[in-house]
Write a protein that holds these residues in place. Structure first.
Motif, PDB file in Angstrom:
ATOM      1  N   ARG A  83       0.871  -1.178   0.000  1.00 32.45           N
ATOM      2  CA  ARG A  83       0.000   0.000   0.000  1.00 32.45           C
ATOM      3  C   ARG A  83       0.902   1.219   0.000  1.00 32.45           C
ATOM      4  NH1 ARG A  83      -4.651   2.613   0.215  1.00 32.45           N
ATOM      5  NH2 ARG A  83      -5.163   3.952   1.963  1.00 32.45           N
TER       6      ARG A  83
ATOM      7  N   THR B 236       2.941  11.272  -0.304  1.00 29.64           N
ATOM      8  CA  THR B 236       3.385  12.340   0.587  1.00 29.64           C
ATOM      9  C   THR B 236       2.833  13.674   0.108  1.00 29.64           C
ATOM     10  OG1 THR B 236       5.398  12.645  -0.705  1.00 29.64           O
ATOM     11  CG2 THR B 236       5.530  11.156   1.181  1.00 29.64           C
TER      12      THR B 236
ATOM     13  N   ILE C  21       1.143   5.204   0.386  1.00 32.99           N
ATOM     14  CA  ILE C  21       0.476   6.411   0.887  1.00 32.99           C
ATOM     15  C   ILE C  21       1.293   7.592   0.388  1.00 32.99           C
ATOM     16  CG2 ILE C  21      -0.224   7.706   2.932  1.00 32.99           C
ATOM     17  CD1 ILE C  21      -0.472   4.951   4.336  1.00 32.99           C
TER      18      ILE C  21
ATOM     19  N   GLU D  11     -10.240   9.657  -1.707  1.00 27.74           N
ATOM     20  CA  GLU D  11     -10.216   8.281  -2.210  1.00 27.74           C
ATOM     21  C   GLU D  11     -11.577   7.911  -2.781  1.00 27.74           C
ATOM     22  OE1 GLU D  11      -8.708   5.396   0.568  1.00 27.74           O
ATOM     23  OE2 GLU D  11      -7.053   6.705   1.140  1.00 27.74           O
TER      24      GLU D  11
ATOM     25  N   ALA E  54      -5.419   6.692  -3.368  1.00 23.43           N
ATOM     26  CA  ALA E  54      -4.920   7.216  -2.089  1.00 23.43           C
ATOM     27  C   ALA E  54      -4.509   8.675  -2.267  1.00 23.43           C
ATOM     28  CB  ALA E  54      -3.734   6.393  -1.599  1.00 23.43           C
TER      29      ALA E  54
ATOM     30  N   GLY F  89      -2.323  12.101  -0.298  1.00 26.89           N
ATOM     31  CA  GLY F  89      -1.421  12.545   0.756  1.00 26.89           C
ATOM     32  C   GLY F  89      -2.138  13.484   1.708  1.00 26.89           C
TER      33      GLY F  89
END
Length: 97
Positions: free
Chosen positions: A4, A8, A6, A62, A43, A45
């Motif tokens: 996964r 920044t 994520i 999302e 996803a 940030g």
């Protein structure tokens, strides 16, 4: 094990939507038919910080379907799936039904 990612800062992870090449009845669709360059947000940030240190949140969430620029973004491959990373300001808009 699935990885996964994520993003920044103000980056957004998008899976591009590939239009079908043929209909459910098996009719082939021409490649030159007009298509939107769109994708689904996987996803986001946390956002950027302003001069006072306050977080400026990303403008999409999302699950949103977004309109993408023709060029740009960074291509990423995770678990044999292809994704693209865009900055929030590079996304052209959200698409709604």
């Amino acid at each position: 094990m699935a990885k996964r990612l994520i993003p920044t800062l103000n980056r957004v992870l998008v899976e591009k939507i590939v239009p079908p090449s043929k209909t459910s009845a098996g009719i082939l669709l021409p490649e030159k038919s007009p298509q939107l360059n769109s994708g689904k947000v996987i996803a986001v940030g946390p956002g950027l910080r302003d001069k006072e240190g306050k977080v400026i949140p990303v403008g999409v969430k999302e699950g949103d379907t977004v309109l993408l620029p023709e060029y740009g973004g960074s291509q990423i491959k995770l678990d044999d799936k292809e994704y693209h990373l865009y900055r929030d300001e590079d996304i052209l808009g959200t698409l709604h039904d």
